[in-house]
Motif scaffolding. Structure first.
Motif, PDB file in Angstrom:
ATOM      1  N   LEU A 214      34.428  32.577  44.250  1.00  0.00           N
ATOM      2  CA  LEU A 214      35.522  33.329  45.072  1.00  0.00           C
ATOM      3  C   LEU A 214      36.284  34.449  44.686  1.00  0.00           C
ATOM      4  O   LEU A 214      37.006  35.055  45.450  1.00  0.00           O
ATOM      5  CB  LEU A 214      36.605  32.027  45.650  1.00  0.00           C
ATOM      6  N   ASN A 215      35.867  34.657  43.408  1.00  0.00           N
ATOM      7  CA  ASN A 215      36.537  35.724  42.807  1.00  0.00           C
ATOM      8  C   ASN A 215      36.396  36.891  43.362  1.00  0.00           C
ATOM      9  O   ASN A 215      37.095  37.893  43.539  1.00  0.00           O
ATOM     10  CB  ASN A 215      36.285  35.716  41.098  1.00  0.00           C
ATOM     11  N   GLY A 216      35.355  37.419  44.049  1.00  0.00           N
ATOM     12  CA  GLY A 216      34.719  38.227  44.855  1.00  0.00           C
ATOM     13  C   GLY A 216      35.620  38.703  45.960  1.00  0.00           C
ATOM     14  O   GLY A 216      35.763  39.964  46.543  1.00  0.00           O
ATOM     15  N   LEU A 217      36.503  37.778  46.332  1.00  0.00           N
ATOM     16  CA  LEU A 217      37.481  37.789  47.537  1.00  0.00           C
ATOM     17  C   LEU A 217      38.593  38.809  47.010  1.00  0.00           C
ATOM     18  O   LEU A 217      39.260  39.345  48.033  1.00  0.00           O
ATOM     19  CB  LEU A 217      37.880  36.568  48.093  1.00  0.00           C
ATOM     20  N   LEU A 218      38.736  38.939  45.779  1.00  0.00           N
ATOM     21  CA  LEU A 218      40.120  39.439  45.269  1.00  0.00           C
ATOM     22  C   LEU A 218      40.129  41.038  45.688  1.00  0.00           C
ATOM     23  O   LEU A 218      40.966  41.831  45.426  1.00  0.00           O
ATOM     24  CB  LEU A 218      40.136  39.360  44.051  1.00  0.00           C
ATOM     25  N   LYS A 219      38.782  41.482  46.040  1.00  0.00           N
ATOM     26  CA  LYS A 219      38.786  42.939  46.516  1.00  0.00           C
ATOM     27  C   LYS A 219      39.683  43.188  47.511  1.00  0.00           C
ATOM     28  O   LYS A 219      40.078  44.302  48.111  1.00  0.00           O
ATOM     29  CB  LYS A 219      37.352  43.546  46.718  1.00  0.00           C
TER      30      LYS A 219
END
Length: 221
Positions: A214-219
């Motif tokens: 889910l870290n990819g959602l921090l964009k």
């Protein structure tokens, strides 16, 4: 397209919560069988709700999860034990979050965050409350309200109606390739949380985004 997102919609099992962690309880109750039971149980659970969807023979995911467990224990040649089965079903209500989930959701708390799951509320609500995530989600949506399992288009239509926005304004996230394909087919933007480093499904419905967690959602923070 990303700037059009008005709702971040999350699948639950395998996406937010680690279903493989159930192998610990399985191993404690059935020594030497934990890994086999946990893997076969999840596979049979998915198989059963897809079969019920095809047959038009609905049952809640709670019921299906129990039936799948019973089948797997018989498959492994293990004696039926109602107490053990109940203990494993209760453990499903306390599945652990993946390590990054709570932090990522907290950083996205100014966005509209929504749960959309094949799980019925008798499974979803205790699970989310146990993880203390309930205040982060604007809504917790269950297909039990329409009795149409994902990836049926009717299930995604239900979610869209509840959200009250356009399909392209939804970013739907799942670790399950079949769920991402179903959401993309319906018209949602999709992010595949590819936790197992698997290839994209060969259904001509590639995800819009692929992240390892889910870290990819921090964009979109």
């Amino acid at each position: 397209m990303g700037s059009q997102i008005k709702a971040f919609v999350f699948d639950v099992y395998g996406t937010l919560f680690d279903v493989t962690a159930i192998k610990k309880e399985c191993e404690e109750l059935y020594p030497g069988y934990g890994e086999k039971i946990s893997q076969s149980w999840r596979a049979k659970q998915v198989e059963y709700f897809l079969l019920r969807q095809l047959m038009g023979n609905y049952a809640t995911l709670q019921s299906i999860t129990r039936q799948a467990l019973k089948y797997v224990l018989k498959e492994q040649g293990l004696e039926p034990d109602e107490k053990n089965e109940q203990q494993l079903l209760e453990a499903y209500l306390r599945l652990p979050l993946y390590p990054e989930v709570a932090d990522v959701l907290s950083q996205l708390k100014d966005k509209k965050l929504v749960v959309f799951s094949n799980g019925s509320h008798d499974m979803l609500d205790p699970l989310i409350e146990h993880a203390e995530l309930q205040t982060l989600f604007a809504e917790v949506l269950s297909i039990d309200d329409v009795k149409q399992f994902k990836p049926a288009p009717t299930s995604y239509e239900y979610a869209l109606e509840k959200l009250g926005i356009e399909s392209h304004e939804v970013l739907f996230m799942s670790s399950n390739g079949w769920d991402v394909s179903g959401a993309k087919n319906f018209g949602f933007q999709t992010a595949w949380i590819n936790r197992k480093n698997l290839p994209v499904e060969e259904l001509d419905l590639p995800p819009d985004y692929i992240f390892k967690d889910l870290n990819g959602l921090l964009k979109w923070q």
